[in-house]
Design a protein around this motif. Structure first.
Motif, PDB file in Angstrom:
ATOM      1  N   ARG A   6      34.192   6.556 -38.984  1.00 40.75           N
ATOM      2  CA  ARG A   6      33.198   7.053 -38.051  1.00 40.75           C
ATOM      3  C   ARG A   6      32.303   8.049 -38.748  1.00 40.75           C
ATOM      4  N   PHE A   7      31.026   7.828 -38.675  1.00 40.51           N
ATOM      5  CA  PHE A   7      30.057   8.770 -39.184  1.00 40.51           C
ATOM      6  C   PHE A   7      29.346   9.423 -38.014  1.00 40.51           C
ATOM      7  N   THR A   8      28.848  10.640 -38.210  1.00 41.50           N
ATOM      8  CA  THR A   8      28.075  11.283 -37.153  1.00 41.50           C
ATOM      9  C   THR A   8      26.693  11.686 -37.636  1.00 41.50           C
ATOM     10  N   VAL A 110      24.601   0.198 -45.541  1.00 45.44           N
ATOM     11  CA  VAL A 110      24.486  -0.539 -44.292  1.00 45.44           C
ATOM     12  C   VAL A 110      23.043  -0.999 -44.191  1.00 45.44           C
ATOM     13  N   VAL A 111      22.876  -2.304 -43.971  1.00 50.00           N
ATOM     14  CA  VAL A 111      21.544  -2.890 -43.889  1.00 50.00           C
ATOM     15  C   VAL A 111      21.379  -3.615 -42.559  1.00 50.00           C
ATOM     16  N   GLY A 112      20.147  -3.874 -42.180  1.00 50.56           N
ATOM     17  CA  GLY A 112      19.897  -4.771 -41.077  1.00 50.56           C
ATOM     18  C   GLY A 112      20.257  -6.180 -41.507  1.00 50.56           C
ATOM     19  N   ASN A 117      16.096  -3.655 -39.434  1.00 49.13           N
ATOM     20  CA  ASN A 117      16.535  -2.395 -40.028  1.00 49.13           C
ATOM     21  C   ASN A 117      17.872  -1.999 -39.406  1.00 49.13           C
ATOM     22  N   THR A 118      18.302  -0.790 -39.632  1.00 47.21           N
ATOM     23  CA  THR A 118      19.609  -0.354 -39.139  1.00 47.21           C
ATOM     24  C   THR A 118      19.529   0.283 -37.762  1.00 47.21           C
ATOM     25  N   GLY A 119      18.435   0.067 -37.057  1.00 53.49           N
ATOM     26  CA  GLY A 119      18.308   0.539 -35.685  1.00 53.49           C
ATOM     27  C   GLY A 119      17.402   1.759 -35.573  1.00 53.49           C
ATOM     28  N   PRO A 216      24.728   2.297 -36.079  1.00 58.40           N
ATOM     29  CA  PRO A 216      24.489   1.331 -37.160  1.00 58.40           C
ATOM     30  C   PRO A 216      25.764   0.805 -37.797  1.00 58.40           C
ATOM     31  N   PHE A 217      26.818   1.622 -37.786  1.00 57.39           N
ATOM     32  CA  PHE A 217      28.084   1.204 -38.379  1.00 57.39           C
ATOM     33  C   PHE A 217      28.888   0.353 -37.408  1.00 57.39           C
ATOM     34  N   ALA A 218      28.887   0.729 -36.139  1.00 56.05           N
ATOM     35  CA  ALA A 218      29.567  -0.082 -35.120  1.00 56.05           C
ATOM     36  C   ALA A 218      28.926  -1.458 -35.003  1.00 56.05           C
TER      37      ALA A 218
END
Length: 581
Positions: A6-8, A110-112, A117-119, A216-218
């Motif tokens: 989990r990143f914040t 993390v990429v689209g 894109n990643t959001g 973006p990670f979820a």
């Protein structure tokens, strides 16, 4: 993930993961030597364009054979949460809104994936917008739209599809009881979940109850994989999920073999992650780890372009022959992962905390590692992996290398305790079950051991009324940090009749409240420290598990396999860059 981070923040993220750069045994290490996990840096990529980066030496053609002793537990993307299916599906068949890009060089982005894109976040992190790329198609040539992505998320709410990740469902509902009101698109339900908007065929917008900077990670999880509603066969969908990636199912004989061939409607110019070098992939589900390793050691016929997969690690019986063979030794894929193997204690059945403490004292971790393969891990004493940000090393029940039988007996008060241990029905796990039955006997435990089919293991254990006291599971974070380990494993408010990830069935009010407090923190460093403190608190007050092994991946591949690497997010062989030499 089973064998779930989990990143914040949404900038550059320092995370603790397995060292993806350590992908091979170069001949310098022998049995028992260990590689240390390292800290990686993950970034949200600025460029999500395809095609994927080139792979030196790669060429088209040939068949890759993947050896595994059991079928995928679930190949339906919204149901998949066990590593073999996640790796095969994400690398070859499913695309998601975002995805990890890695090439075995230690760099992780993390990429689209489907998205451009990643959001884009707004409303203080409560609203996230994704725009789909042009030229996306399913295997039948039908365009992939935002409605297909929304439908995929919608079906993940169904009580009939309970086994997959639950981040998006819980965040949209604002509750662990995510399907209390909305139960998915079946039986007249809406095809778009509450909180989701699809204003046009290219746009999907998520409106969450609270801010979530780690969306973006979820979104790398297969919850966001598109599913065409017209092709949805509900619980049978996993027999032929409609491909959005470079390969599609040609034939799939459950528990026997699955053959994938190229998906001619996949456009590499839209995909920043995957290649389609081999003509086909054949997954064989009938070879034991020993049989697969012996075939790869001999390196003849189809095995030359084969590899063992996930739990089909080189067994202790074959490993000495592998490291004694210079050629074979070069073909070991090895490195530490984020997974911890733990013996879960079913708290609904084993209610005496002294019994649970006694199990922790009694476990002979060194002996268990010898059966497991001493080259495949290190003794574990915590819930969190040493690769986790903020990890704290502690050992509350120090029984020494081989366990403390007398301390266990003292806690049991001289009583003998009968327990039923369920195990995945593979050679390696059969041996572990027999070892535990024998080694725990002197401490006062009488274990009845019972096999469970490999492709049903977590499904069976995820039933709240399962009849077992103990079982082994491997858990690794979905993205780095404690938040995708401790809440899914121990938040009792999420317990349902089936599909549970919390298979200790722990429901502790103090721990539940502390999880909420940590998840609300905006200071990631402070959150990391508190996850580590909660790890220690849970193991002190509740004792729901017996930590056993910090995992190290050790598998083999044939001499004609190129482009292989150890995938950091999955702790498994990456398949997206493979080619046949």
């Amino acid at each position: 993930m089973r064998r779930p981070i989990r990143f914040t923040t949404v900038a550059v993220l320092a995370v603790a993961l397995a060292a993806a750069g350590c992908t091979k045994n170069t001949g310098d290490k022998d049995e028992g030597d260990q590689q240390e996990a390292s800290t990686q840096t993950a970034v949200l990529a600025e460029n999500s364009d395809g095609p994927a980066p080139g792979v030196p030496g790669a060429k088209k053609g040939g068949t890759v054979t993947v050896y595994t002793s059991g079928d995928f537990e679930h190949l339906d993307p919204q149901q998949a949460y066990v590593i073999p299916a996640l790796t095969a599906g994400t690398n070859l068949m499913w695309r998601t809104l975002t995805q990890f890009r890695e090439n075995g060089d230690g760099k992780l982005e993390v990429v689209g994936d489907l998205a451009t894109n990643t959001g884009e976040e707004s409303n203080g992190g409560k609203t996230w917008k994704f725009t789909l790329k042009d030229g996306l198609k399913f295997e039948d040539g039908t365009p992939i739209t935002s409605k297909d992505v929304a439908y995929g998320v919608a079906r993940s709410f169904s009580p009939d599809l309970t086994e997959g990740p639950k981040w998006f469902q819980q965040w949209l509902a604002g509750s662990a009881e995510y399907n209390k009101v909305y139960k998915g698109p079946y039986d007249g339900g809406a095809k778009v979940p509450p909180g989701v908007e699809v204003p046009d065929d290219k746009t999907i917008i998520f409106n969450f109850k609270t801010p979530h900077a780690d969306v973006p990670f979820a979104a790398t999880m297969p919850t966001t994989s598109p599913v065409p509603a017209a092709k949805d066969t509900k619980a049978q969908y996993e027999n032929h999920p409609v491909s959005s990636g470079p390969y599609k199912i040609q034939t799939y004989n459950r528990s026997q073999k699955m053959t994938l061939v190229r998906n001619e409607n996949w456009d590499p110019n839209t995909d920043p992650i995957r290649h389609n070098f081999p003509d086909s992939y054949v997954f064989e589900f009938t070879r034991t780890a020993e049989q697969a390793s012996e075939a790869l050691l001999a390196d003849a016929g189809e095995a030359q372009s084969g590899l063992s997969f996930q739990d089909e690690q080189v067994p202790a019986s074959v490993y000495p022959k592998v490291i004694a063979n210079p050629d074979a030794k070069k073909r070991i894929l090895t490195g530490p992962t984020q997974f911890v193997w733990m013996i879960d204690i079913n708290l609904q059945r084993v209610k005496d905390i002294n019994v649970r403490k006694a199990l922790n004292y009694a476990l002979d971790r060194e002996g268990m590692l010898k059966v497991w393969g001493s080259f495949s891990g290190l003794p574990a004493t915590t819930i969190l992996s040493p690769t986790t940000s903020g990890y704290e090393d502690f050992n509350l029940y120090d029984g020494g290398k081989n366990g403390n039988v007398e301390k266990a007996k003292e806690l049991l008060g001289g009583k003998r305790v009968p327990l039923t241990y369920a195990y995945r029905n593979t050679e390696r796990n059969q041996a572990i079950a027999a070892f535990l039955r024998s080694s725990l006997k002197n401490a006062g435990f009488d274990l009845t051991i019972q096999p469970v089919d490999e492709d049903q293991y977590y499904t069976v254990l995820g039933r709240r009324d399962n009849p077992f006291d103990l079982y082994l599971q491997g858990w690794g974070s979905d993205w780095p940090g404690g938040s995708t380990t401790i809440p899914p494993l121990f938040d009792g408010r999420a317990i349902t009749p089936t599909g549970n990830q919390n298979i200790t069935y722990m429901n502790d009010d103090t721990a539940n409240q502390k999880m909420d407090e940590i998840l609300a923190l905006t200071d990631q460093t402070q959150a990391d420290k508190q996850w580590a403190a909660l790890d220690k608190d849970i193991m002190t007050r509740v004792v729901p598990i017996v930590p056993a092994i910090y995992d190290k991946q050790t598998t083999m591949y044939g001499s004609k396999i190129g482009g292989i690497y150890l995938s950091a997010p999955y702790g498994n062989s990456g398949l997206n860059n493979l080619y046949v030499k």
